[in-house]
Design a protein around this motif. Structure first.
Motif, PDB file in Angstrom:
ATOM      1  N   HIS A  47       0.827  -1.331   0.107  1.00 48.07           N
ATOM      2  CA  HIS A  47       0.146  -0.044  -0.008  1.00 48.07           C
ATOM      3  C   HIS A  47       0.935   1.298   0.019  1.00 48.07           C
ATOM      4  O   HIS A  47       1.631   1.440   0.815  1.00 48.07           O
ATOM      5  N   HIS A 102      -4.554   5.524  -3.257  1.00 41.67           N
ATOM      6  CA  HIS A 102      -5.665   6.124  -3.618  1.00 41.67           C
ATOM      7  C   HIS A 102      -5.488   7.386  -4.473  1.00 41.67           C
ATOM      8  O   HIS A 102      -4.603   8.123  -4.234  1.00 41.67           O
ATOM      9  N   GLU A 122      -7.028   1.831  -6.058  1.00 36.53           N
ATOM     10  CA  GLU A 122      -8.016   1.347  -5.185  1.00 36.53           C
ATOM     11  C   GLU A 122      -9.309   2.000  -5.294  1.00 36.53           C
ATOM     12  O   GLU A 122      -9.452   3.250  -5.438  1.00 36.53           O
ATOM     13  N   HIS A 177     -15.101  -0.139   0.900  1.00 38.31           N
ATOM     14  CA  HIS A 177     -14.883   1.003   0.479  1.00 38.31           C
ATOM     15  C   HIS A 177     -16.338   1.278  -0.539  1.00 38.31           C
ATOM     16  O   HIS A 177     -17.157   2.370  -0.438  1.00 38.31           O
ATOM     17  N   HIS A 235      -9.219  -5.762  -0.767  1.00 41.54           N
ATOM     18  CA  HIS A 235      -9.206  -5.167   0.571  1.00 41.54           C
ATOM     19  C   HIS A 235     -10.727  -5.658   1.080  1.00 41.54           C
ATOM     20  O   HIS A 235     -11.600  -5.353   0.471  1.00 41.54           O
ATOM     21  N   GLU A 260      -8.127  -5.024   6.516  1.00 41.59           N
ATOM     22  CA  GLU A 260      -7.589  -3.819   7.398  1.00 41.59           C
ATOM     23  C   GLU A 260      -8.060  -3.617   8.451  1.00 41.59           C
ATOM     24  O   GLU A 260      -8.115  -2.476   8.944  1.00 41.59           O
TER      25      GLU A 260
END
Ligand SMILES: [Zn+2]
Length: 279
Positions: A67, A107, A146, A178, A215, A258
């Motif tokens: 990440h 991101h 992501e 997300h 994720h 996460e």
């Protein structure tokens, strides 16, 4: 062994001392198979350590992803911030590749007040430049932007699939929590999760489901999307249906948990996945 490897975002909490090599050994002890190296506050690993990590991870059969730092915005008004963002991603990619990681996620950008179409073109242009730089440097790792948790951030599934269509070798990192938070809880059924996998498969090819960077964890959302990650026990995200879809579509790749209680939840996901897989 299933083609889907489940593990933690960074070093498991029960690791002593809290180093990446100790974390890899701990994951193997726990029966987990993956670690996402968290460079979220900066790339604080040198090439030499990365090479040692690679060797150890191979011995312990723990796969790795990376990440990149949070502080990235490929749509900043300030050109030097865009440049710094690209260099952070490239640095994370280089060290990740040296550690044997297969994919680096980040991101990508904020929309600010810009038309999403304009933002898309900027992100694409910058990604193209990064891909060229990595290619020139001989760095072999995938760039996987992501899916993001809030409406101010670039990174819907559609935008990332389109990037993958325009830039061969790029694939989305799908963060199911997300997608759920961004939709304010609507994206939460087996049909939604299976639909996302079908969309990826139909747009990017069946091989996209064979090396998925993902994720999954509990999450809490508010009117502006993602608030924070929470333990699985406290979330309304239907993670069981996510896992069922991953089983049904024979998805392989890397699933990073996460959760604030990293390995506890990663083990719950792995137990459930194995149960569904062997049914
Ligand atoms: Zn992320």
């Amino acid at each position: 062994m299933a083609g889907l490897r489940i593990g933690t975002a960074g070093v498991p909490a029960s690791t002593k001392p809290q180093t990446t090599p100790d974390g890899i050994v701990r994951l193997a002890e726990l029966g987990l198979e993956h670690m996402e190296i968290e460079f979220v506050r900066g790339v604080r690993m040198g090439e030499r350590t990365a090479r040692a990590v690679r060797k150890l991870a191979e011995e312990q059969r723990v796969s790795l992803t990376v990440h990149a730092p949070y502080y990235i915005n490929l749509n900043s008004k300030e050109p030097e911030k865009v440049e710094a963002s690209k260099q952070r991603i490239i640095q994370a990619a280089k060290i990740g590749a040296a550690a044997g990681a297969r994919s680096v996620t980040f991101h990508a950008a904020f929309y600010h007040d810009d038309d999403p179409e304009v933002v898309y073109e900027r992100v694409k242009q910058n990604m193209e430049e990064m891909l060229e730089e990595l290619e020139r440097a001989g760095v072999d790792i995938r760039l996987s932007p992501e899916t993001t948790g809030g409406p101010t951030q670039f990174g819907t599934l559609e935008e990332l699939i389109r990037l993958g269509q325009d830039l061969p070798g790029v694939y989305p990192c799908v963060d199911f929590a997300h997608l759920y938070a961004r939709s304010l809880g609507e994206f939460n059924s087996y049909q939604h999760f299976a639909g996302a996998l079908e969309q990826i498969r139909d747009s990017l090819g069946p091989e996209a489901l064979q090396a998925m960077h993902m994720h999954l964890s509990g999450i809490e959302y508010g009117p502006r999307g993602e608030k924070r990650h929470v333990p699985l026990e406290e979330t309304e995200l239907n993670y069981r249906a996510v896992l069922q879809a991953l089983v049904d579509y024979e998805v392989a790749g890397w699933l990073t948990c996460e959760s604030p209680i990293l390995e506890d939840d990663a083990l719950i996901l792995k137990g459930l996945y194995d149960e569904l897989h062997h049914r």
